[in-house]
Enzyme design. Sequence first.
Site, short mmCIF file in Angstrom:
data_model
loop_
_atom_site.label_atom_id
_atom_site.label_comp_id
_atom_site.label_asym_id
_atom_site.label_seq_id
_atom_site.Cartn_x
_atom_site.Cartn_y
_atom_site.Cartn_z
CG HIS A 33 4.28 -61.03 -39.53
ND1 HIS A 33 2.95 -61.19 -39.19
CD2 HIS A 33 4.98 -61.20 -38.38
CE1 HIS A 33 2.86 -61.44 -37.90
NE2 HIS A 33 4.06 -61.45 -37.39
CG LEU A 181 -1.01 -53.94 -40.33
CD1 LEU A 181 -0.56 -54.55 -41.66
CD2 LEU A 181 -2.53 -53.74 -40.35
#
Length: 275
Positions: A33, A181
């Site tokens: 992110h 991830l």
Amino acid sequence: MNIHDTISGLRAGLKHAGRVVLVPTMGNLHDGHISLMQQARAHGNSVLVSIFVNRLQFRPGEDFEKYPRTFAQDCARLSAAGVDHLFAPCEAEMYPTPQQYYVEPPADQINILEGEFRPGHFRGVTTVVLKLFNIAQPQVALFGKKDYQQMMVLSNMTRDLALPIEIVAAETVRAADGLALSSRNGFLSAQERAEAPRLHRELARVREAIINGERNYVRLERLAMTELQANGWQPNYVAIRRQLDLQPPQAGDKALVVLGAAMLGGTRLIDNLEV
Ligand code: PAF
């Protein structure tokens, strides 16, 4: 960083924000992110992140309740990453009355791959993302390629509804051992975490075979599924598709993507690699 929890507060806060780049998330932010936030900076004057765990995109029995909520930690990470605005509404702000109007994606885009295993998921995603677009009215929105089908569905929605928003696709960020991830990686036991990179390795093997000229795609998909199964996974699919529309490739199609989804213990992992 300015934190807004109401629609009116956000709109007031964005009045002089210039070109706004929105990065929608469900929180529990990881390095993947943060990489999106950093890339977002290059596309406008103000980076706006939203955190909202959207009930509409989870089926009963999926992990909505146990989806990790780590707001204080997320705020610290976003501030450190230089994010300008955070929109973090509660459920009553986003859905003050039961949602009656939905964005219905076309069946051929959502009855396949993720949509086959998560009925109703993409309808929940398109609905909340259109709502976020209307609330924030960004000029640009960034989505990660890790959720490849989501990327495609949201790009198509933006094009079809003539929304004045540029959609930017960001590359998947991986751990050193190749694991993409994901917030769901936090559900893995130590043993499962050690096994998890196999999904990426299998997809990479399929990609390699295609690059080396193998054209029996069904065989490649089956081999990868068998390998995952033999190592304790319950694969949902390994599929070689066209990047353009995620349909099975026709002879001569060159821009392909290998996608996979599989359960490892109680955790469902997805990944993909463009060919
Ligand atoms: O990818 C996600 O985290 C979600 O599907 C999104 C785009 C924030 C919509 O809830």
